[in-house]
Design a protein around this motif. Structure first.
Motif, PDB file in Angstrom:
ATOM      1  N   GLU A  80       7.660  -3.477  24.178  1.00 32.04           N
ATOM      2  CA  GLU A  80       7.047  -2.520  23.246  1.00 32.04           C
ATOM      3  C   GLU A  80       5.632  -2.926  22.880  1.00 32.04           C
ATOM      4  O   GLU A  80       4.802  -2.096  22.551  1.00 32.04           O
ATOM      5  CB  GLU A  80       7.886  -2.412  21.972  1.00 32.04           C
ATOM      6  CG  GLU A  80       9.183  -1.675  22.143  1.00 32.04           C
ATOM      7  CD  GLU A  80      10.080  -1.781  20.912  1.00 32.04           C
ATOM      8  OE1 GLU A  80       9.707  -2.476  19.933  1.00 32.04           O
ATOM      9  OE2 GLU A  80      11.153  -1.168  20.932  1.00 32.04           O
ATOM     10  N   ARG A  81       5.351  -4.216  22.921  1.00 33.50           N
ATOM     11  CA  ARG A  81       4.040  -4.725  22.533  1.00 33.50           C
ATOM     12  C   ARG A  81       3.010  -4.672  23.658  1.00 33.50           C
ATOM     13  O   ARG A  81       1.824  -4.834  23.422  1.00 33.50           O
ATOM     14  CB  ARG A  81       4.157  -6.172  22.047  1.00 33.50           C
ATOM     15  CG  ARG A  81       5.022  -6.347  20.826  1.00 33.50           C
ATOM     16  CD  ARG A  81       4.328  -5.751  19.617  1.00 33.50           C
ATOM     17  NE  ARG A  81       5.014  -6.051  18.395  1.00 33.50           N
ATOM     18  CZ  ARG A  81       5.706  -5.166  17.701  1.00 33.50           C
ATOM     19  NH1 ARG A  81       5.837  -3.952  18.120  1.00 33.50           N
ATOM     20  NH2 ARG A  81       6.269  -5.502  16.571  1.00 33.50           N
ATOM     21  N   VAL A 103       4.126 -10.868  14.690  1.00 34.56           N
ATOM     22  CA  VAL A 103       3.968  -9.952  15.811  1.00 34.56           C
ATOM     23  C   VAL A 103       5.310  -9.301  16.093  1.00 34.56           C
ATOM     24  O   VAL A 103       5.406  -8.103  16.275  1.00 34.56           O
ATOM     25  CB  VAL A 103       3.458 -10.689  17.071  1.00 34.56           C
ATOM     26  CG1 VAL A 103       3.413  -9.770  18.259  1.00 34.56           C
ATOM     27  CG2 VAL A 103       2.107 -11.302  16.802  1.00 34.56           C
ATOM     28  N   ALA A 104       6.336 -10.120  16.132  1.00 30.24           N
ATOM     29  CA  ALA A 104       7.688  -9.629  16.384  1.00 30.24           C
ATOM     30  C   ALA A 104       8.675 -10.680  15.897  1.00 30.24           C
ATOM     31  O   ALA A 104       8.875 -11.683  16.562  1.00 30.24           O
ATOM     32  CB  ALA A 104       7.904  -9.346  17.856  1.00 30.24           C
ATOM     33  N   LEU A 109       6.365 -14.531  23.714  1.00 27.19           N
ATOM     34  CA  LEU A 109       6.304 -13.828  22.432  1.00 27.19           C
ATOM     35  C   LEU A 109       6.708 -14.753  21.287  1.00 27.19           C
ATOM     36  O   LEU A 109       6.074 -14.768  20.235  1.00 27.19           O
ATOM     37  CB  LEU A 109       7.192 -12.588  22.475  1.00 27.19           C
ATOM     38  CG  LEU A 109       7.122 -11.657  21.278  1.00 27.19           C
ATOM     39  CD1 LEU A 109       5.704 -11.115  21.100  1.00 27.19           C
ATOM     40  CD2 LEU A 109       8.094 -10.502  21.450  1.00 27.19           C
ATOM     41  N   ARG A 148      11.405  -5.847  22.492  1.00 25.59           N
ATOM     42  CA  ARG A 148      10.267  -5.990  21.571  1.00 25.59           C
ATOM     43  C   ARG A 148       9.018  -6.439  22.329  1.00 25.59           C
ATOM     44  O   ARG A 148       7.924  -5.950  22.069  1.00 25.59           O
ATOM     45  CB  ARG A 148      10.620  -6.988  20.484  1.00 25.59           C
ATOM     46  CG  ARG A 148       9.522  -7.214  19.474  1.00 25.59           C
ATOM     47  CD  ARG A 148       9.204  -5.989  18.686  1.00 25.59           C
ATOM     48  NE  ARG A 148      10.252  -5.805  17.708  1.00 25.59           N
ATOM     49  CZ  ARG A 148      10.269  -4.841  16.825  1.00 25.59           C
ATOM     50  NH1 ARG A 148       9.296  -3.983  16.784  1.00 25.59           N
ATOM     51  NH2 ARG A 148      11.249  -4.720  15.998  1.00 25.59           N
TER      52      ARG A 148
END
Length: 173
Positions: A76-77, A65-66, A24, A73
């Protein structure tokens, strides 16, 4: 999944991250460095947000995106989607989405250390009659046998208006 919360992204290194948080953070870095994204960010900041500044209080926007790359997080994506055999994304009806949700819940419950309990309201909703039977067979299997690692079976409690669904109780014959 706990190990997936480790940030193993090194912006200076060439090795790709292997954990969800690192992946991420890498995606966040690559998206921010994308020329189209950075151009839009600059336009928003210079053409719009700069005008809202009061004194030294300058507003700046970032497209991301985060920004807080954490395991929560990252999870959650993630999305769980249905695909056809050919791996092409396909639209499925509400019944298939309900079946997908039940499968995800059963997977989670099958790994639970606590006494797993699944409450389902009208599992037959929006499903073709043949798929209704398959769903009930799956629920019966999960309720009757031990789960992965010898864990307790899932206790299934459901409500239904369908008189044709097979019963979950094992037959005594």
């Amino acid at each position: 999944m706990k190990d997936q919360g480790i940030d193993d992204y090194d912006p200076e290194g060439d090795a790709p991250p292997s954990n969800l948080v690192g992946i991420l953070r890498r995606a966040e870095h690559d998206i921010r460095d994308n020329s189209a994204v950075s151009g839009v960010s600059q336009d928003i900041n210079s053409a719009y947000l700069q005008r809202f500044a009061i004194g030294d209080d300058v507003l700046r926007a970032k497209i991301s995106v985060a920004t807080d790359a954490t395991l929560a997080r990252a999870l959650e994506r993630l999305e769980l989607n249905l695909f056809a055999e050919s791996d092409d994304w396909t639209r499925r009806g509400l019944g298939y989405n309900n079946a997908l949700f039940m499968a995800a819940e059963l997977l989670l419950l099958g790994k639970s250390e606590l006494a797993p309990l699944l409450l389902v309201e009208e599992p037959e909703a929006h499903l073709h009659p043949q798929l209704q039977t398959r769903i009930m067979d799956l629920l019966r299997d999960k309720a009757q046998g031990p789960q992965e690692g010898g864990r307790a079976p899932v206790q299934v409690i459901l409500t239904t208006h369908a008189p044709t669904l097979p019963r979950l109780r094992p037959s005594s014959a």
